[in-house]
Design a protein around this motif. Sequence first.
Motif, mmCIF file in Angstrom:
data_model
loop_
_atom_site.group_PDB
_atom_site.id
_atom_site.type_symbol
_atom_site.label_atom_id
_atom_site.label_comp_id
_atom_site.label_asym_id
_atom_site.label_seq_id
_atom_site.Cartn_x
_atom_site.Cartn_y
_atom_site.Cartn_z
ATOM 1 N N TYR A 98 0.790 -1.226 0.000
ATOM 2 C CA TYR A 98 0.000 0.000 0.000
ATOM 3 C C TYR A 98 0.827 1.283 0.000
ATOM 4 O O TYR A 98 0.277 2.378 0.052
ATOM 5 N N THR A 99 2.138 1.157 -0.065
ATOM 6 C CA THR A 99 2.985 2.343 -0.027
ATOM 7 C C THR A 99 2.751 3.255 -1.225
ATOM 8 O O THR A 99 2.409 2.796 -2.331
ATOM 9 N N THR A 100 2.933 4.542 -1.015
ATOM 10 C CA THR A 100 2.918 5.504 -2.116
ATOM 11 C C THR A 100 4.341 5.813 -2.592
ATOM 12 O O THR A 100 4.544 6.695 -3.414
ATOM 13 N N HIS A 101 5.321 5.076 -2.048
ATOM 14 C CA HIS A 101 6.719 5.242 -2.458
ATOM 15 C C HIS A 101 7.341 3.850 -2.609
ATOM 16 O O HIS A 101 8.196 3.448 -1.831
ATOM 17 N N PRO A 102 6.921 3.095 -3.647
ATOM 18 C CA PRO A 102 7.381 1.710 -3.761
ATOM 19 C C PRO A 102 8.884 1.556 -3.961
ATOM 20 O O PRO A 102 9.460 0.571 -3.513
ATOM 21 N N LEU A 103 9.541 2.528 -4.623
ATOM 22 C CA LEU A 103 10.984 2.403 -4.806
ATOM 23 C C LEU A 103 11.694 2.419 -3.458
ATOM 24 O O LEU A 103 12.672 1.693 -3.257
ATOM 25 N N ARG A 104 11.213 3.231 -2.532
ATOM 26 C CA ARG A 104 11.837 3.275 -1.206
ATOM 27 C C ARG A 104 11.772 1.900 -0.543
ATOM 28 O O ARG A 104 12.752 1.424 0.033
ATOM 29 N N GLU A 105 10.611 1.242 -0.638
ATOM 30 C CA GLU A 105 10.482 -0.085 -0.027
ATOM 31 C C GLU A 105 11.305 -1.120 -0.790
ATOM 32 O O GLU A 105 11.874 -2.039 -0.189
ATOM 33 N N LYS A 106 11.380 -0.985 -2.112
ATOM 34 C CA LYS A 106 12.174 -1.930 -2.915
ATOM 35 C C LYS A 106 13.649 -1.825 -2.543
ATOM 36 O O LYS A 106 14.349 -2.844 -2.412
ATOM 37 N N LEU A 107 14.147 -0.601 -2.353
ATOM 38 C CA LEU A 107 15.548 -0.419 -1.981
ATOM 39 C C LEU A 107 15.798 -0.789 -0.525
ATOM 40 O O LEU A 107 16.889 -1.245 -0.173
ATOM 41 N N THR A 108 14.799 -0.611 0.326
ATOM 42 C CA THR A 108 14.929 -1.098 1.699
ATOM 43 C C THR A 108 15.070 -2.613 1.693
ATOM 44 O O THR A 108 15.849 -3.182 2.472
ATOM 45 N N LEU A 109 14.345 -3.269 0.799
ATOM 46 C CA LEU A 109 14.490 -4.716 0.645
ATOM 47 C C LEU A 109 15.897 -5.079 0.167
ATOM 48 O O LEU A 109 16.482 -6.066 0.631
ATOM 49 N N PHE A 110 16.442 -4.268 -0.736
ATOM 50 C CA PHE A 110 17.830 -4.480 -1.179
ATOM 51 C C PHE A 110 18.782 -4.454 0.011
ATOM 52 O O PHE A 110 19.625 -5.346 0.175
ATOM 53 N N TRP A 111 18.639 -3.448 0.870
ATOM 54 C CA TRP A 111 19.536 -3.341 2.023
ATOM 55 C C TRP A 111 19.257 -4.433 3.060
ATOM 56 O O TRP A 111 20.163 -4.907 3.739
ATOM 57 N N HIS A 112 17.994 -4.839 3.171
ATOM 58 C CA HIS A 112 17.667 -5.924 4.096
ATOM 59 C C HIS A 112 18.373 -7.215 3.680
ATOM 60 O O HIS A 112 18.851 -7.978 4.522
ATOM 61 N N ASN A 113 18.446 -7.463 2.368
ATOM 62 C CA ASN A 113 19.187 -8.625 1.879
ATOM 63 C C ASN A 113 20.692 -8.443 2.077
ATOM 64 O O ASN A 113 21.420 -9.407 2.337
ATOM 65 N N HIS A 114 21.151 -7.212 1.947
ATOM 66 C CA HIS A 114 22.583 -6.909 2.092
ATOM 67 C C HIS A 114 23.044 -7.087 3.538
ATOM 68 O O HIS A 114 24.063 -7.729 3.798
#
Length: 316
Positions: A98-114
């Motif tokens: 439901y985010t209005t800023h999906p890129l922010r969540e996608k990149l947070t996922l990148f860092w979560h994997n990192h």
Amino acid sequence: MAQDSINPQSAWQRYRTSADSAWDVKKAGHLYRRAAFGATLAELEAAVAAGPERAVEQLLRGRADPDGDALWTTMSNTVRNANNGEQLPALWLYRMLYTTHPLREKLTLFWHNHFATSNLKVQNAGSMLGQYELMRRHSQGNFRELLLEMSRDPAMMIWLDTIQSTRQQPNENYAHELMELFSLGIRNGRRPEQRNYTEQDIREAARAFTGWRIDAGRAVFNAAQHDDTEKNVFGQRGRFRGDDVVRICLEQESAPYFICRKLFKFLVSETITPSPELLEPLAEEFRRDWNFGALVERVLRSNLFFSAQVYRSKVK
């Protein structure tokens, strides 16, 4: 996939529409799959009408969502207060949906994997949420600042045993992962035959991270338990603390290539193995100020990102 046909100089130049490369619903869908979590037909049609420049800009900026932020605060406080780790994945997935800023969540996922961490060991929902918020805050920000703050993050301190590290008995876990997983990788990005660090570098760096503990959910430095003697890390000598080791790691040639290579796999392609020459324009720009948001923007606006070689080259 061979990358012989990819020109490192033109690959990262800004994508422009042409007769051979029209901006259409396929390219808009590609953008939303990589930089978000997909899109509705209405969103794709709006992106096509906006054009590539504005479509990327809208994803980079996102939209304000005060009602959603207030709801997140309420839900996350409930999870924190109950220390309910089982609700953590559902909480974040709800925000992704439901985010209005999906890129922010996608990149947070990148860092979560990192910075891979798990509540299986941390056993503190509040600390895990705090780490998520740290990664989200810096998701399009400065990598140096993220790495410095992650070194003092309570969830990470538990996960990699920094809280057990004293001057009498330094624990090497965080120093090892800082080099291997978080900043350098095992092999040099420019010279793959060269190993990036030695066991001695790890032992010396571990001494720099001694003396930290957690008090009331926050990292606290205990000077009495810190090894304040001289260390030798990558040939530099000094009475280093953890922040100094982070600085020294980022001074190594391999550091920007390591992050750029991971971002390439995340946003661009899993089937193309990027050469050092292909990554060099990105790595040199990234090294100047560690602006991860600017690095992401350059990739998303590039010729290579919208090329035929990259289209559908990742498992969804």
